[in-house]
Design an enzyme around this catalytic site. Sequence first.
Site, PDB file in Angstrom:
ATOM      1  N   GLU A  93      43.882 -34.939 -28.826  1.00  0.00           N
ATOM      2  CA  GLU A  93      42.667 -34.608 -27.965  1.00  0.00           C
ATOM      3  C   GLU A  93      41.150 -34.692 -28.965  1.00  0.00           C
ATOM      4  O   GLU A  93      40.128 -34.812 -28.576  1.00  0.00           O
ATOM      5  CB  GLU A  93      42.706 -33.361 -27.268  1.00  0.00           C
ATOM      6  CG  GLU A  93      42.357 -32.103 -27.952  1.00  0.00           C
ATOM      7  CD  GLU A  93      43.525 -31.601 -28.785  1.00  0.00           C
ATOM      8  OE1 GLU A  93      43.671 -30.346 -29.513  1.00  0.00           O
ATOM      9  OE2 GLU A  93      44.679 -32.151 -28.979  1.00  0.00           O
ATOM     10  N   CYS A 121      50.273 -28.705 -30.134  1.00  0.00           N
ATOM     11  CA  CYS A 121      50.106 -27.615 -31.400  1.00  0.00           C
ATOM     12  C   CYS A 121      50.594 -26.264 -30.657  1.00  0.00           C
ATOM     13  O   CYS A 121      51.988 -26.269 -30.443  1.00  0.00           O
ATOM     14  CB  CYS A 121      48.773 -27.483 -31.864  1.00  0.00           C
ATOM     15  SG  CYS A 121      48.681 -26.727 -33.429  1.00  0.00           S
ATOM     16  N   HIS A 144      46.764 -33.172 -33.009  1.00  0.00           N
ATOM     17  CA  HIS A 144      45.688 -32.910 -32.058  1.00  0.00           C
ATOM     18  C   HIS A 144      45.133 -34.302 -31.393  1.00  0.00           C
ATOM     19  O   HIS A 144      43.893 -34.729 -31.806  1.00  0.00           O
ATOM     20  CB  HIS A 144      44.612 -32.260 -32.506  1.00  0.00           C
ATOM     21  CG  HIS A 144      45.047 -30.562 -32.691  1.00  0.00           C
ATOM     22  ND1 HIS A 144      44.970 -29.631 -31.756  1.00  0.00           N
ATOM     23  CD2 HIS A 144      45.588 -29.989 -33.798  1.00  0.00           C
ATOM     24  CE1 HIS A 144      45.436 -28.529 -31.891  1.00  0.00           C
ATOM     25  NE2 HIS A 144      45.845 -28.588 -33.296  1.00  0.00           N
TER      26      HIS A 144
END
Length: 329
Positions: free
Chosen positions: A300, A168, A298
């Site tokens: 993660e 991002c 994202h």
Amino acid sequence: SGIDEVINKWTKPLLEVFHTEPKIEIQEKTLERNNKFSYAVTMQPHEGCEAKSKAGYAFRLSKPRIVIPVFPGSGSENDVRRAFEAGGGNCTLVNVRNLNGHLIARSFRELAAAIKTAQIVFIPGGFSGGDEPDGSGKFITSFFKNPELAQEVQDLLNCRDGLIGGICNGFQALIKLGLIPYGEIRDATSDSPTIAGNDIGRHQSRIVRTKVVSNKSPWLLSYDVGDIHAVAISHGEGKFVCSEDLLRQLIENGQIATQYVDSKGVPTMDIEFNPNGSLMAIEGITSPDGRVFGKMGHTERMRRGLYKNIGVDNFGDNLMFANAVRYFK
């Protein structure tokens, strides 16, 4: 069906204010002509990996060290740390402080010293500096162009076979630095690729599907080309744009790593699946040798049990972080 009627009643009243159907016909036709590209590597780590740098070899370590710079406005550093530590890495978070010139200079020194002994640098998502000056990732970009810091980054890549990643806001910064797609920090020119605002002109936060179309990068060694995962996105500027010549090079080099796809796994410009109108539905890109990797989604944040009742299967894992750690073992 009943759910379609509910969704229509929910979205229709605001469609005249918040448009969700940008004109995509021309790009869609271009995408249809070019959506068959893929770049597959089948191997075990360290066996013929294209990302084994010209500089030599990766140091073997039981716990590779990952440096995560935390800028004012960063928002996913703890998720990134959790993902790396689950994969066996040893994480160090370095806070970048910008209250005055003294603290900025100290932050330069601290981050440079941390990178000097690291194997991996990862820039997390968020909205660094409120996405100012003049757009996303610019604060991170200007910080990393400090000569001492830039030299440590280049030494990491060129002398120690290190890895760099970003998601991002981090991806936006890697693009603006030139680390993606060129693999080195360089000044931007009129022909440089960039990340622009979403086609609908506002922030998007949702779950999308992405497909792996190249696994040449150490970050993606455990994935097969064609793997599809659901991933969370949250950004106002995520539209990758570049020249036709550069796009052709990215395709030929296998640097386009992931694309936004529809429910059938087909890359698309449909805003329901490609939330920002990114060129050729591009979601993730690597450097020429694959050791620098950035993406908008994202990864993660993808953990089992975190997302419920959204009608999406094949949730993405965060093995890209474990892959990066394994590269040094």
